[in-house]
Design a protein around this motif. Sequence first.
Motif, mmCIF file in Angstrom:
data_model
loop_
_atom_site.group_PDB
_atom_site.id
_atom_site.type_symbol
_atom_site.label_atom_id
_atom_site.label_comp_id
_atom_site.label_asym_id
_atom_site.label_seq_id
_atom_site.Cartn_x
_atom_site.Cartn_y
_atom_site.Cartn_z
ATOM 1 N N MET A 121 0.822 -1.214 0.000
ATOM 2 C CA MET A 121 0.000 0.000 0.000
ATOM 3 C C MET A 121 0.855 1.261 0.000
ATOM 4 S SD MET A 121 -2.884 -1.050 -0.634
ATOM 5 C CE MET A 121 -3.747 0.490 -0.701
ATOM 6 N N LEU A 122 2.061 1.190 0.563
ATOM 7 C CA LEU A 122 2.972 2.330 0.482
ATOM 8 C C LEU A 122 3.325 2.622 -0.976
ATOM 9 C CD1 LEU A 122 4.872 4.400 1.855
ATOM 10 C CD2 LEU A 122 6.614 2.605 1.808
ATOM 11 N N ILE A 123 3.485 1.573 -1.745
ATOM 12 C CA ILE A 123 3.772 1.739 -3.177
ATOM 13 C C ILE A 123 2.598 2.421 -3.873
ATOM 14 C CG2 ILE A 123 4.135 0.483 -5.336
ATOM 15 C CD1 ILE A 123 5.666 -1.604 -3.634
ATOM 16 N N TYR A 124 1.379 1.974 -3.588
ATOM 17 C CA TYR A 124 0.194 2.569 -4.215
ATOM 18 C C TYR A 124 0.004 4.019 -3.784
ATOM 19 C CZ TYR A 124 -1.568 -1.630 -6.425
ATOM 20 O OH TYR A 124 -1.725 -2.703 -7.246
ATOM 21 N N ILE A 125 0.178 4.305 -2.514
ATOM 22 C CA ILE A 125 -0.034 5.671 -2.020
ATOM 23 C C ILE A 125 1.025 6.618 -2.577
ATOM 24 C CG2 ILE A 125 0.004 7.087 0.068
ATOM 25 C CD1 ILE A 125 -1.387 4.701 1.474
#
Length: 144
Positions: A121-125
């Motif tokens: 999710m860090l990648i997506y955000i």
Amino acid sequence: MRAFCLPLVFAALALLYGFYSCHQILDFYLIGFDGITSDISVIFTAPLYAALFCLFYQSAAFRLFNRVVKFSTYKECIFQIAFQITNTFTLLITGWLIAWKKSAELVTQSKLVSIESMDIMLIYITSSALSFALFITIRKRMAD
């Protein structure tokens, strides 16, 4: 009528994009890894969460873009397609950069790995924030 359908079309594309892009991000992490993943259920649930995130992100971005300036249906469609393409590239680049170090550590080891501990999710955000900041600037400049 076409202007009403445009958010629905791009929302459906965002769901598909989120679902299938998560598998690519997991591939970045697990490439060359010979160990065992401890939580196989996350391989099925993570793409669903990524798809819901992309749906929320796309609909929020669409509304915020329209608050900055309204475009004609044709111009809005071209803008949204460019936005989706940029989202894809920033997601792949961000995913590769963030997963690069962790996947290098996993290749040298044969152990049990947890997918939940990966920064998916860090990648997506991060990639979403970069794309949104870029395109809100472009949209403001196109309004002038």
